[in-house]
Motif scaffolding. Structure first.
Motif, PDB file in Angstrom:
ATOM      1  N   LEU A   1       8.127  -1.658  -0.473  1.00 48.87           N
ATOM      2  CA  LEU A   1       7.223  -1.581   0.384  1.00 48.87           C
ATOM      3  C   LEU A   1       6.132  -2.311   0.036  1.00 48.87           C
ATOM      4  O   LEU A   1       5.379  -3.563   0.623  1.00 48.87           O
ATOM      5  CB  LEU A   1       6.788  -0.101   1.226  1.00 48.87           C
ATOM      6  CG  LEU A   1       7.931   0.231   1.332  1.00 48.87           C
ATOM      7  CD1 LEU A   1       7.551   1.433   1.677  1.00 48.87           C
ATOM      8  CD2 LEU A   1       8.787  -0.113   2.688  1.00 48.87           C
ATOM      9  N   GLN A   2       5.378  -2.347  -1.118  1.00 46.89           N
ATOM     10  CA  GLN A   2       4.245  -3.259  -1.703  1.00 46.89           C
ATOM     11  C   GLN A   2       5.029  -4.431  -1.583  1.00 46.89           C
ATOM     12  O   GLN A   2       4.138  -5.798  -1.319  1.00 46.89           O
ATOM     13  CB  GLN A   2       3.654  -3.327  -3.178  1.00 46.89           C
ATOM     14  CG  GLN A   2       3.616  -1.572  -3.066  1.00 46.89           C
ATOM     15  CD  GLN A   2       2.747  -0.963  -4.715  1.00 46.89           C
ATOM     16  OE1 GLN A   2       3.295  -2.334  -5.537  1.00 46.89           O
ATOM     17  NE2 GLN A   2       1.422  -0.370  -4.528  1.00 46.89           N
ATOM     18  N   HIS A   3       5.638  -5.117  -2.041  1.00 46.53           N
ATOM     19  CA  HIS A   3       6.321  -6.571  -2.063  1.00 46.53           C
ATOM     20  C   HIS A   3       6.940  -7.189  -0.548  1.00 46.53           C
ATOM     21  O   HIS A   3       6.928  -8.247  -0.896  1.00 46.53           O
ATOM     22  CB  HIS A   3       7.874  -6.708  -2.742  1.00 46.53           C
ATOM     23  CG  HIS A   3       7.593  -6.343  -4.664  1.00 46.53           C
ATOM     24  ND1 HIS A   3       6.864  -7.392  -4.956  1.00 46.53           N
ATOM     25  CD2 HIS A   3       8.437  -5.927  -5.298  1.00 46.53           C
ATOM     26  CE1 HIS A   3       6.698  -6.515  -6.686  1.00 46.53           C
ATOM     27  NE2 HIS A   3       7.689  -5.712  -6.596  1.00 46.53           N
ATOM     28  N   ALA A   4       7.412  -6.009   0.433  1.00 46.44           N
ATOM     29  CA  ALA A   4       7.516  -6.360   1.272  1.00 46.44           C
ATOM     30  C   ALA A   4       6.297  -6.964   2.187  1.00 46.44           C
ATOM     31  O   ALA A   4       6.308  -8.049   2.825  1.00 46.44           O
ATOM     32  CB  ALA A   4       8.169  -5.555   2.619  1.00 46.44           C
ATOM     33  N   ALA A   5       5.115  -5.985   1.842  1.00 49.43           N
ATOM     34  CA  ALA A   5       3.995  -5.910   2.945  1.00 49.43           C
ATOM     35  C   ALA A   5       3.172  -7.960   2.236  1.00 49.43           C
ATOM     36  O   ALA A   5       2.808  -8.317   3.048  1.00 49.43           O
ATOM     37  CB  ALA A   5       3.092  -5.894   2.393  1.00 49.43           C
ATOM     38  N   TYR A   6       3.251  -8.604   0.442  1.00 49.36           N
ATOM     39  CA  TYR A   6       2.904  -9.288  -0.023  1.00 49.36           C
ATOM     40  C   TYR A   6       3.631 -10.713   0.990  1.00 49.36           C
ATOM     41  O   TYR A   6       2.763 -12.179   0.986  1.00 49.36           O
ATOM     42  CB  TYR A   6       3.097  -9.362  -1.000  1.00 49.36           C
ATOM     43  CG  TYR A   6       2.210 -10.113  -1.914  1.00 49.36           C
ATOM     44  CD1 TYR A   6       1.152 -10.538  -1.975  1.00 49.36           C
ATOM     45  CD2 TYR A   6       3.597 -11.023  -2.383  1.00 49.36           C
ATOM     46  CE1 TYR A   6       0.740 -11.958  -2.557  1.00 49.36           C
ATOM     47  CE2 TYR A   6       3.324 -11.724  -3.408  1.00 49.36           C
ATOM     48  CZ  TYR A   6       1.678 -12.731  -3.343  1.00 49.36           C
ATOM     49  OH  TYR A   6       1.687 -14.167  -3.991  1.00 49.36           O
TER      50      TYR A   6
END
Length: 148
Positions: free
Chosen positions: A50-55
Motif C-alpha cells: 500500500l505504501q508503494h501504491a501511494a508513492y
C-alpha cells in the motif's frame, strides 16, 4: 449483547477479528508463498504494498506531466519556437490550454498546433522585449489607449 461495564466490552473479541484478518488476506491474495497465507507475514507485505501504491500514484502524475512537456518541446523545436516562449505568449493571448491538451494537439493535430505557435510568435513580436522598452513613449503618429 448489552454490557454493564466497559471491562467486559473490551474482553470480547467478537467477529471483528475475523473480518479484519480476512480483509488483509484478501489484499494479499496475489502474493507468493507465505506472504499470501500467513497473517503475521501478510500484514507486513500488504502494508508495504500500500505504501508503494501511494508513492506510485504521485510518480505517475509527475511522469505524465514530464511526457507532455517533452512532446510539446519536440513539436516546438520543429516549428522553431522555444517551449517557454510558447507557454508565456499563449498566456498573454489568454489562450488557456493545459499541457495535456497542447501535447495532444502536437501529436494528433499538427496544423492546429502550428497555428497556436504562429499566434504565440506574433504576440512575441508585438510585445515589448524589456521593461525599459515598455516604459518608453510610443513613436510619433501612434495612438495608444492611454492617450484616449
Amino acid at each position: 449483547m448489552v454490557f454493564l461495564s466497559f471491562v467486559n466490552c473490551m474482553r470480547v473479541k467478537g467477529p471483528d477479528k475475523f473480518w479484519k484478518r480476512r480483509q488483509i488476506l484478501k489484499l494479499a491474495a496475489h502474493f507468493y508463498g507465505r506472504k499470501r497465507n500467513c497473517y503475521s507475514i501478510a500484514i507486513r507485505s500488504v502494508q508495504k504494498a500500500l505504501q508503494h501504491a501511494a508513492y506510485g500514484r504521485k510518480v505517475k502524475k509527475l511522469e505524465r506531466i514530464n511526457l507532455w512537456k517533452e512532446r510539446i518541446t519536440a513539436a516546438c523545436e520543429e516549428l522553431n519556437i522555444p517551449y517557454p516562449l510558447l507557454m508565456e505568449n499563449l498566456a498573454r493571448c489568454d489562450i488557456a490550454l493545459s499541457k495535456k491538451t497542447l501535447a495532444d494537439l502536437a501529436i494528433w493535430e499538427p496544423r492546429t498546433f502550428k497555428c497556436l505557435t504562429q499566434i504565440a510568435a506574433a504576440k512575441n513580436q508585438s510585445y515589448p522585449p524589456t521593461v525599459k522598452a515598455a516604459l518608453q513613449p510610443p513613436p510619433e503618429g501612434v495612438i495608444t489607449r492611454g492617450m484616449l
